[in-house]
Scaffold this active site. Structure first.
Site, PDB file in Angstrom:
ATOM      1  N   HIS A 118      -5.742   7.063 -21.734  1.00  0.00           N
ATOM      2  CA  HIS A 118      -6.985   6.332 -21.976  1.00  0.00           C
ATOM      3  C   HIS A 118      -8.167   7.261 -21.703  1.00  0.00           C
ATOM      4  CE1 HIS A 118      -4.337   2.728 -20.701  1.00  0.00           C
ATOM      5  NE2 HIS A 118      -4.292   2.871 -22.009  1.00  0.00           N
ATOM      6  N   HIS A 145      -7.828  -0.458 -21.024  1.00  0.00           N
ATOM      7  CA  HIS A 145      -7.145   0.007 -22.234  1.00  0.00           C
ATOM      8  C   HIS A 145      -8.248   0.085 -23.276  1.00  0.00           C
ATOM      9  CE1 HIS A 145      -3.088  -0.789 -20.539  1.00  0.00           C
ATOM     10  NE2 HIS A 145      -3.766  -1.705 -19.867  1.00  0.00           N
TER      11      HIS A 145
END
Length: 615
Positions: free
Chosen positions: A549, A592
């Site tokens: 991420h 996320h």
């Protein structure tokens, strides 16, 4: 390197025979001409969303290094996640901190139309109110939660849970969702493993002494201190009667309703450099791009009459800038690159969440039923937990942690180039401490069922470790040297130790433990509940992997702090070069990244279109 330009007469003849609104090709000989109003570098998550919005009324060229995988089932079927995919690519990170000094970690990225949204786990995560407040306070007016939420809503068509899904644990708040956007977001049909999900929720409540509560919607901006069943950027295809991945490509590019006569997508081509010219005011203007086939060959120039938008992702956007002479001037000169714009923050402030995945617990044979195992279907994070600092560390631990943040050492980050000034890190750390004092999650824990094992994964959310993305060659086909410096900040390692301890507790706490074999924790290799801090630290260092991420390698923050783009996403010192991808997000506020990045794309497109209307 010889440059060629398409013959506009021959190309125009070829185009008139095409009936499709959007042109997707890897053949430059059929391109309409060499000049467009907008050129977008990259064809991934944010790039295609921006392209869709701009090309409604403007000519747009997208240049993507990967292929068009429109009919590839490994990409389109969400339950094939994790299988070998022609869109999966990896770079080897620089050596990272490990239990035996250093460890090698691969970093996966998507290289096809849709980019990361074509390969990721599709978890429908959003940033929080506290996180976006920190981003705004970093010198980015207009990027707080209340300003940002409408752009996430604009991207989304949320599918509310049906009565059966709701009864089994799905829930939502309509006020925070969008219902007319391109990206499908939904709970799975059927709702997967409800017994497993219920056990995970009840055990979370117990392990955190009741301080972590059930949330009606983890995307409402206040997920800290909550847990819930999660939705995904997946849509239910009525014709096929199956769930399908809602990638950026399948949301903004492929559907018939999204066809754009003004949009050309060139696949299989690399952008070598961004062409620029110097203005009398000292700023530079992007005039176009030089591209070449991924397989090698003749370079080709395309011109942009309005703007160039860089959207090649956290790894490749800084490398394209560096090859174009935009970055730390001293560093560029060491590679023989003539500096065009001295911008030391390019490639700095790079950060990624560390991830613990090696917590796999054998399933009790008596629990081997579909409501627990999901009948062998695998999708990550059916239940997500977001403990705050007070939830995870208690009052005394929270006070000590807050003090560590507000007195953070900057020596290591400065020494590796992760920040360009000490103030960069101290300012960010103080804002992160403020976010934690509101309700920002300290960590994320998520539960995943399997056919014979149940898994608990954990990741940090707001890491303080800072690294770099740098080129070491001018070859556009070469991967950059990516160095996130995982867990090099002591506070990050402390968070992961606390997460590992909670993973152990969950494995021995009913009702989740009732689904496991009696020796599940021992068999998993996760440190026992009574392990020492040093034992847990060594397990974390030997176990963690890349969270994938990554953000902030071209950060949106003040230039004096190492910022690369303004709140309008314009590269400092330029008139018309913008960046719209994960690299501009200055703090890791997207647990996320994908749904938040659609918000970035929609906001970027809105700003670009407003600028066009004013000229």
């Amino acid at each position: 390197m010889r440059l060629t330009y398409p013959n506009p007469i021959l190309v125009l003849f070829a185009i008139t025979s095409l009936t499709r609104g959007t042109i997707i090709t890897n053949d430059t000989s059929i391109l309409e001409n060499s000049s467009y109003e907008y050129i977008i570098i990259g064809g991934g998550t944010t790039a295609l969303a921006v392209a869709n919005r701009l090309s409604a009324n403007h000519s747009v060229l997208v240049v993507e290094r990967g292929p068009d995988l429109v009919n590839n089932e490994v990409v389109n079927d969400p339950f094939m996640f994790g299988m070998p995919s022609p869109c999966f690519f990896q770079v080897n990170l620089a050596p990272q901190l490990g239990s035996n000094d250093t460890k090698m970690i691969p970093y996966t990225h998507g290289s096809c139309l849709g980019g990361g949204s074509s390969i990721n786990s599709m978890i429908g995560s959003r940033p929080t109110y506290a996180g976006m407040s920190a981003v705004e306070a970093l010198g980015n007016p207009g990027w707080g939660w209340n300003d940002f939420l409408p752009f996430m809503q604009k991207s989304e068509t949320f599918h509310p849970p049906n009565p059966t899904q709701h009864a089994e644990g799905a829930n939502y708040l309509a006020a925070v969702h969008g219902f007319e956007g391109p990206v499908g977001v939904s709970f799975l049909q059927p709702f997967l493993a409800p017994t497993f999900q219920n056990a995970a929720k009840n055990t979370t409540h117990t392990v955190f002494d009741g301080t972590v509560a059930l949330s009606p919607d983890m995307g409402d901006g206040f997920s800290g201190g909550h847990y819930a069943s999660y939705y995904y950027h997946i849509h239910f295809n009525e014709s096929l009667q199956v769930d399908r991945r809602s990638s950026s490509a399948w949301s903004y590019l492929y559907p018939q309703t999204q066809q754009r006569p003004g949009l050309t997508v060139l696949t299989g081509h690399l952008v070598d450099t961004i062409m620029t010219s110097h203005g009398t005011d000292g700023n530079i203007t992007a005039t176009g791009v030089l591209v070449e086939p991924i397989s090698g060959g003749t370079a080709l120039a395309f011109n942009a009459s309005r703007e160039v938008i860089l959207s090649a992702g956290v790894l490749y956007s800084p490398t394209i800038l560096q090859r174009s002479g935009i970055g730390n001037a001293t560093f560029l000169q060491s590679l023989g690159i003539e500096p065009v714009l001295d911008l030391p923050g390019v490639g700095a402030n790079f950060q990624d969440q560390a991830l613990l995945i090696n917590a796999t617990f054998p399933l009790s044979p008596s629990a081997n039923i579909t409501n627990v195992t999901a009948d062998g279907v695998t999708l990550l994070g059916l239940v997500i937990t977001h403990p705050t600092t007070i939830d995870a560390l208690g009052p005394n631990g929270t006070s000590a942690f807050d003090s560590m943040l507000r007195n953070i050492s900057t020596e290591h980050a400065l020494s590796v180039g992760g920040v360009i000034t000490a103030e960069t890190l101290t300012t960010q750390a103080a804002l992160i401490a403020d976010a934690y004092q509101i309700d920002h999650p300290l960590m994320e824990l998520f539960y995943t069922p399997g056919a014979t094992m149940l898994e608990i994964w954990a990741q940090s959310v707001l890491p303080l470790s800072r690294g770099t993305i740098r080129i070491n060659t001018t070859n556009p086909a070469a991967d950059p040297v990516a160095d996130p410096q995982y867990l090099s900040a002591e506070v990050d390692l402390d968070v992961m130790v606390a997460a590992a301890r909670r993973m152990s507790s969950m494995a021995v706490t009913p009702p989740f433990s009732d689904l496991l074999t009696p020796t599940a924790l021992e068999e998993s290799g996760v440190p026992p509940v009574g392990a020492t801090d040093e034992e847990v630290r060594q397990w974390v260092l030997s176990t963690y992997i890349a969270g994938l991420h990554g953000v902030a390698s071209n950060s949106m923050m003040p230039r004096e702090l190492g910022g690369v783009v303004s709140p309008q996403l314009l590269v400092y010192g330029t008139t018309n070069l913008r960046i719209a991808d994960a690299s501009i997000v200055p703090l890791s506020v997207f647990p996320h990244t994908t749904l938040g990045l659609y918000g970035v794309a929609e906001k970027a497109a809105d700003m670009i279109l407003q600028a066009a209307e004013s000229t």
